[in-house]
Design a protein around this motif. Structure first.
Motif, short mmCIF file in Angstrom:
data_model
loop_
_atom_site.label_atom_id
_atom_site.label_comp_id
_atom_site.label_asym_id
_atom_site.label_seq_id
_atom_site.Cartn_x
_atom_site.Cartn_y
_atom_site.Cartn_z
N THR A 35 0.79 -1.36 0.36
CA THR A 35 0.06 -0.23 -0.01
C THR A 35 0.86 1.23 0.04
O THR A 35 0.27 2.31 -0.25
N ASP A 36 1.94 1.24 0.30
CA ASP A 36 2.87 2.36 0.37
C ASP A 36 3.75 2.79 -0.71
O ASP A 36 3.91 4.07 -0.90
N VAL A 37 4.24 1.78 -1.67
CA VAL A 37 5.07 2.38 -2.74
C VAL A 37 5.18 1.09 -3.65
O VAL A 37 4.81 0.02 -3.17
N THR A 38 5.22 1.41 -4.83
CA THR A 38 5.44 0.36 -5.96
C THR A 38 6.73 0.28 -6.26
O THR A 38 7.46 1.41 -6.64
N GLU A 48 4.81 -1.29 3.63
CA GLU A 48 4.24 -2.50 2.49
C GLU A 48 4.58 -1.90 1.22
O GLU A 48 3.84 -0.97 0.63
N ALA A 49 5.68 -2.43 0.63
CA ALA A 49 5.87 -2.40 -0.83
C ALA A 49 5.16 -3.31 -1.61
O ALA A 49 4.98 -4.50 -1.43
N GLU A 50 4.46 -2.88 -2.67
CA GLU A 50 3.77 -3.44 -3.96
C GLU A 50 5.11 -3.82 -4.76
O GLU A 50 5.74 -2.91 -5.19
N VAL A 51 5.26 -5.28 -4.99
CA VAL A 51 6.29 -5.64 -6.12
C VAL A 51 5.76 -6.01 -7.44
O VAL A 51 4.71 -6.95 -7.29
N VAL A 55 0.58 1.42 -13.77
CA VAL A 55 -0.09 2.60 -13.82
C VAL A 55 -1.03 2.37 -12.67
O VAL A 55 -1.29 3.14 -11.56
N GLU A 56 -1.59 1.18 -12.86
CA GLU A 56 -2.82 0.95 -11.65
C GLU A 56 -2.12 0.65 -10.18
O GLU A 56 -2.55 1.18 -9.26
N SER A 57 -0.79 0.17 -10.30
CA SER A 57 -0.39 -0.08 -8.73
C SER A 57 -0.08 1.27 -8.32
O SER A 57 -0.17 1.45 -7.22
N THR A 58 0.67 2.04 -9.14
CA THR A 58 1.16 3.22 -8.52
C THR A 58 0.00 4.15 -8.19
O THR A 58 0.01 5.04 -7.38
N GLY A 59 -1.15 3.94 -8.91
CA GLY A 59 -2.48 4.69 -8.51
C GLY A 59 -2.63 4.59 -7.04
O GLY A 59 -3.24 5.18 -6.25
N ARG A 60 -2.63 3.11 -6.63
CA ARG A 60 -2.86 2.61 -5.59
C ARG A 60 -1.95 2.98 -4.44
O ARG A 60 -2.46 3.47 -3.32
N THR A 61 -0.71 2.96 -4.75
CA THR A 61 0.28 3.42 -3.56
C THR A 61 0.68 4.75 -3.55
O THR A 61 1.19 5.27 -2.47
N VAL A 113 9.87 6.22 4.86
CA VAL A 113 9.60 5.28 5.74
C VAL A 113 10.94 4.46 6.37
O VAL A 113 11.87 4.64 5.68
N ARG A 114 10.73 3.45 7.25
CA ARG A 114 12.01 2.78 7.54
C ARG A 114 12.04 2.63 8.97
O ARG A 114 11.99 3.45 9.83
#
Length: 143
Positions: free
Chosen positions: A20-23, A47-50, A65-71, A142-143
């Motif tokens: 949810t935080d970064v792609t 929480e990184a989306e890979v 694009v969809e993933s970056t739109g979410r994160t 983050v970290r």
């Protein structure tokens, strides 16, 4: 590879880890290192989306694009120099598509020099988990 597994279309990216935080986008070795970086970041609460692109031609821009739109944040990890690489192409295609890139996207690449011959130098040249984590930390705070 499981021979009983259904075939997947060429040009279709795969979300290897939801977040949810970064792609974080990579392919081949860099997708594996992105997953390792996501595991490390999760220990700190991020929480990184890979996204594993899996192919560069055709390139699945829509999934990124969809993933970056979410994160709301994007980090590209490329094995090789920035100049003339797929990360630059992906960013250009996202801009043309009108994607919301959030804050300044980060690109983690090798240095713009020829691939070193010595294994120890090549290892230092390739993006590693620590450089990916550092890029996400700078971008997302983050970290």
């Amino acid at each position: 590879v499981d021979p009983a597994a259904p075939a997947e279309a060429i040009g279709s990216a795969r979300i290897r880890r939801a977040g949810t935080d970064v792609t974080i986008v990579g392919t081949q070795l860099m997708a594996a290192r992105a997953l390792a970086a996501a595991d490390e970041l999760a220990g700190g609460g991020a929480e990184a989306e890979v996204v594993d692109l899996r192919s560069l031609a055709p390139m699945d821009v829509a999934t990124v694009v969809e993933s970056t739109g979410r994160t709301g944040r994007l980090v590209l990890v490329q094995e090789g120099p920035l100049s003339g690489g797929w990360a630059s192409t992906l960013l250009a295609r996202m801009v043309v598509a009108g994607a919301d890139l959030g804050p300044h996207p980060a690109v983690v690449t090798s240095d713009d020099v020829p691939v070193p011959y010595a294994a120890s130098l090549e290892s230092a040249w390739l993006p590693d988990v620590e450089r990916i984590v550092a890029a996400v930390t700078r971008l997302a705070g983050v970290r």
